[in-house]
Design a protein around this motif. Structure first.
Motif, PDB file in Angstrom:
ATOM      1  N   ARG A 196       7.234  -6.261  -5.558  1.00  0.00           N
ATOM      2  CA  ARG A 196       6.468  -7.136  -4.678  1.00  0.00           C
ATOM      3  C   ARG A 196       6.310  -6.498  -3.318  1.00  0.00           C
ATOM      4  NH1 ARG A 196       7.530 -12.083  -4.433  1.00  0.00           N
ATOM      5  NH2 ARG A 196       8.588 -12.240  -6.439  1.00  0.00           N
ATOM      6  N   ARG A 254       2.636  -1.867  -3.588  1.00  0.00           N
ATOM      7  CA  ARG A 254       2.884  -0.455  -3.818  1.00  0.00           C
ATOM      8  C   ARG A 254       3.302  -0.204  -5.266  1.00  0.00           C
ATOM      9  NH1 ARG A 254       3.839   4.341  -2.040  1.00  0.00           N
ATOM     10  NH2 ARG A 254       5.648   5.546  -2.717  1.00  0.00           N
ATOM     11  N   PRO A 255       2.695   0.773  -5.944  1.00  0.00           N
ATOM     12  CA  PRO A 255       3.084   1.092  -7.325  1.00  0.00           C
ATOM     13  C   PRO A 255       4.595   1.348  -7.414  1.00  0.00           C
ATOM     14  CG  PRO A 255       1.087   2.270  -6.731  1.00  0.00           C
ATOM     15  CD  PRO A 255       1.592   1.635  -5.481  1.00  0.00           C
ATOM     16  N   ALA A 279       3.584  -8.221  -7.887  1.00  0.00           N
ATOM     17  CA  ALA A 279       2.607  -7.372  -8.574  1.00  0.00           C
ATOM     18  C   ALA A 279       1.762  -8.191  -9.543  1.00  0.00           C
ATOM     19  CB  ALA A 279       3.327  -6.241  -9.312  1.00  0.00           C
ATOM     20  N   GLU A 280       2.265  -9.353  -9.969  1.00  0.00           N
ATOM     21  CA  GLU A 280       1.509 -10.225 -10.873  1.00  0.00           C
ATOM     22  C   GLU A 280       0.574 -11.168 -10.104  1.00  0.00           C
ATOM     23  OE1 GLU A 280       4.877 -10.047 -10.951  1.00  0.00           O
ATOM     24  OE2 GLU A 280       4.962  -8.572 -12.576  1.00  0.00           O
ATOM     25  N   GLY A 281       0.658 -11.155  -8.786  1.00  0.00           N
ATOM     26  CA  GLY A 281      -0.248 -11.971  -7.988  1.00  0.00           C
ATOM     27  C   GLY A 281       0.347 -13.252  -7.447  1.00  0.00           C
ATOM     28  N   ASP A 341      -3.651  -9.982  -2.300  1.00  0.00           N
ATOM     29  CA  ASP A 341      -4.225  -9.103  -3.318  1.00  0.00           C
ATOM     30  C   ASP A 341      -3.094  -8.323  -3.989  1.00  0.00           C
ATOM     31  OD1 ASP A 341      -5.632  -7.384  -4.885  1.00  0.00           O
ATOM     32  OD2 ASP A 341      -6.837  -6.504  -3.271  1.00  0.00           O
ATOM     33  N   PRO A 342      -2.817  -8.587  -5.263  1.00  0.00           N
ATOM     34  CA  PRO A 342      -1.704  -7.877  -5.932  1.00  0.00           C
ATOM     35  C   PRO A 342      -1.932  -6.370  -6.021  1.00  0.00           C
ATOM     36  CG  PRO A 342      -3.019  -9.129  -7.513  1.00  0.00           C
ATOM     37  CD  PRO A 342      -3.485  -9.546  -6.158  1.00  0.00           C
ATOM     38  N   GLN A 343      -3.192  -5.912  -5.901  1.00  0.00           N
ATOM     39  CA  GLN A 343      -3.459  -4.478  -5.944  1.00  0.00           C
ATOM     40  C   GLN A 343      -2.938  -3.765  -4.704  1.00  0.00           C
ATOM     41  OE1 GLN A 343      -7.640  -3.904  -6.636  1.00  0.00           O
ATOM     42  NE2 GLN A 343      -7.568  -4.741  -8.715  1.00  0.00           N
ATOM     43  N   ARG A 344      -2.614  -4.550  -3.658  1.00  0.00           N
ATOM     44  CA  ARG A 344      -2.037  -3.967  -2.446  1.00  0.00           C
ATOM     45  C   ARG A 344      -0.545  -3.674  -2.610  1.00  0.00           C
ATOM     46  NH1 ARG A 344      -5.784  -2.065   1.245  1.00  0.00           N
ATOM     47  NH2 ARG A 344      -7.396  -3.624   1.672  1.00  0.00           N
ATOM     48  N   GLY A 403       0.827  -1.209   0.000  1.00  0.00           N
ATOM     49  CA  GLY A 403       0.000   0.000   0.000  1.00  0.00           C
ATOM     50  C   GLY A 403       0.853   1.246   0.000  1.00  0.00           C
TER      51      GLY A 403
END
Length: 568
Positions: free
Chosen positions: A61, A56-57, A100-102, A51-54, A11
């Motif tokens: 990972r 951080r941009p 990031a890919e899950g 959740d990969p959306q968690r 996040g």
């Protein structure tokens, strides 16, 4: 207890370290500062959904590493050992990463493990209560087990009696089912054994008979050759020397040699010794010759006896082929007969055994029903007490019209813990039907219900660490103080970690952690701070008045801290 949590790339958190203490830990901060990521990170550590959306941009990972102090002789340590992991000085290192890919990876005690291992481990270590988390006490088996522990000693004796009857009932049922469902197979087995025993009894073999018969057949089959060889050897050793002009027998020759030596033995001791040896040889040859004569007379070609021996050996060979082992002997056939006779006796007695088991099964079923009914009654009384206690707690937690009902529903299925299905239900307001917790409460209400349940269950359903998120949603004033008071009470027996926005709750904490964003909107390693008293006053003032240096806010914060200190 959870001693330390390191978070990276989750996040808004770039990198942060949470040093947690025993007792009541509270986490506060501005809205959007990443407080909820603390709960999310603990959820990940114990097998929560990745959740990969968690992530951080910009980070490849998200990684969470936890250091958890465990009992080296407890169940958690056993689970770690079974998974191939190791403790680090009574501390367990758990790591969870999400790409990031899950893709998700989990490590337990230095060993890569499936996420399911972390989920199982969580049962012994933590109870996470948040809107998106699977609640521990929402599981039916947990609710039944917790109610049993809440019932305490009143359930011990009936549970012991039920368990004894249940285990015996299962044994009898399994044996009865085996005997009745396999009646055809057992009848076929008995027929095979009976046929084999009759066949063996008809031949009536004797121990070692096959060896003796083989030797006798060999002798009878070569009787003429054996007798001829014995006669020839006898003639050579003891034959009439006077009738043999071309060659004397061995006895005569030995006698001549001995006489030649005897004539001069007195002149040389060595020669005398040789003469004595010739004398011994003469006696030995004479004895052998006599025995050969007796043997030749005893050898008799008997075709009838040979045929009888061969026929008997054929019968034994047939038995050995069917019932003998690897060695192929009559002894193995007799051993098979003994085993089969015992097994046949057992099979023939099954009908009587079935009747005995049926009678016992009927008796056990009646007893099991009575013991299960007693368990249901005890649980029912405990459920009433529990329902009243939790409902009273909810009244103080700003849910005055809510009602908790614990239903104990007997079923037709006997299990290791009885026949009861236990479910905790909530009626959020008068006139509403009691519904299962996950259907009868909103997220904030559910957290408060779970807090009330945990407070009532404290000591009855022990777990080392409790985590609450949004437990104070929609609450303020006096109810908020009550929430803080109850969290502090729960923290007397366990570690409690709470994310809150209410100063009334935060004031009761033993340790206060502040999460702050940096100028670029991220939380870095310096963004999580353990506050001292002055820092707590400033943070509580901000939470109360929105201003850190407000005199009224500071006065109120000091008042809250003083009140909470007296309560603890």
């Amino acid at each position: 207890m959870v001693d330390e949590v390191r978070i990276q790339g989750l996040g808004v958190i770039d990198e942060a370290v949470l040093d947690l203490s025993p007792g009541f830990n509270v986490v506060t901060g501005e809205t959007g500062a990443g407080k909820t990521m603390v709960v999310t990170s603990l959820g990940l550590l114990f097998g929560g959904r990745a959740d990969p959306q968690r992530v951080r941009p910009g980070a490849g990972r998200a990684t969470v590493e936890g250091r958890i102090v465990v009992d080296p002789g407890g169940r958690a340590a056993e689970r770690v050992e079974e998974s191939g992991g190791e403790l680090d000085e009574d501390a367990l290192i758990v790591t969870r990463s999400v790409s990031a890919e899950g893709r998700s990876r989990a490590f337990l005690g230095g060993r890569s493990v499936p996420v399911s291992v972390l989920i199982n481990l969580a049962d012994d270590l933590v109870a996470v209560h948040g809107q998106s988390d699977q609640q521990r006490l929402l599981q039916a088996g947990r609710q039944r087990g917790a109610l049993d522990r809440y019932a305490g000693g009143s359930l011990t004796k009936p549970m012991r009696a039920y368990t004894k009857a249940y285990q015996r009932h299962r044994q009898v049922s399994a044996l009865l089912e085996e005997l009745t469902t396999r009646s055809r197979e057992r009848a076929q087995e008995a027929d095979v054994l009976r046929f084999g025993l009759e066949e063996i009894e008809k031949v009536d073999p004797k121990e070692g008979e096959d060896v003796d018969l083989a030797a006798e057949e060999e002798r009878l089959g070569h009787a003429d050759a054996l007798r001829g060889a014995a006669d020839t050897a006898h003639e050579a050793l003891l034959g009439d020397a006077a009738a043999a002009f071309e060659a004397a027998n061995v006895t005569s020759l030995l006698g001549q040699a001995r006489n030649a030596l005897e004539a001069v033995r007195e002149h040389d001791p060595d020669l005398a010794a040789l003469a004595d040896r010739l004398a011994e040889a003469g006696y030995l040859v004479s004895d052998v010759g006599t025995d050969l004569a007796s043997y030749a007379e005893s050898v008799d070609a008997d075709p009838a006896r040979l045929a009888a021996v061969q026929e008997r050996r054929a019968e034994l060979t047939a038995l050995v082929r069917k019932y003998g082992g690897e060695a192929g002997t009559v002894a193995e056939v007799l051993a098979w007969a003994r085993r089969s006779a015992a097994r046949l006796t057992e099979l023939d007695g099954d009908d009587d055994r079935i009747e005995e088991l049926r009678a016992e099964h009927t008796e056990l079923t009646e007893r099991l029903a009575a013991e299960a009914a007693e368990l249901t009654a005890v649980r029912g009384r405990a459920a009433e007490r529990f329902s009243e206690a939790v409902t009273a707690e909810l009244t103080a937690l700003a849910m005055p019209h809510a009602r908790v009902v614990v239903t104990v529903t007997p079923t037709d299925d006997y299990g290791p813990h009885g026949v009861d299905e236990v479910e905790v239900r909530l009626a959020p307001h008068p006139g509403a039907p009691p519904l299962p917790l996950h259907k009868g409460a909103s997220g904030g209400e559910l957290s408060r219900v779970m807090l009330a349940i945990e407070v009532v269950f404290a000591g009855a359903d022990p777990v080392p660490t409790f985590v609450f998120d949004e437990v104070d949603a929609g609450v303020g004033g006096k109810a908020a103080v009550e929430i803080g008071r109850r969290l502090a009470r729960l923290a007397r027996n366990a570690q409690v970690i709470v994310v809150t926005h209410l100063p009334q709750v935060a004031a009761f904490a033993d340790q206060h952690l502040l999460v702050e964003k940096s100028d670029d909107g991220t939380v870095t390693s310096s963004g999580v701070t353990a506050l001292d008293r002055e820092g707590r006053i400033r943070e509580l003032s901000r939470m109360l008045a929105g201003l850190e240096d407000s005199e009224l806010g500071r006065a109120h914060a000091e008042e809250l801290l003083a009140m909470a200190a007296e309560e603890r």
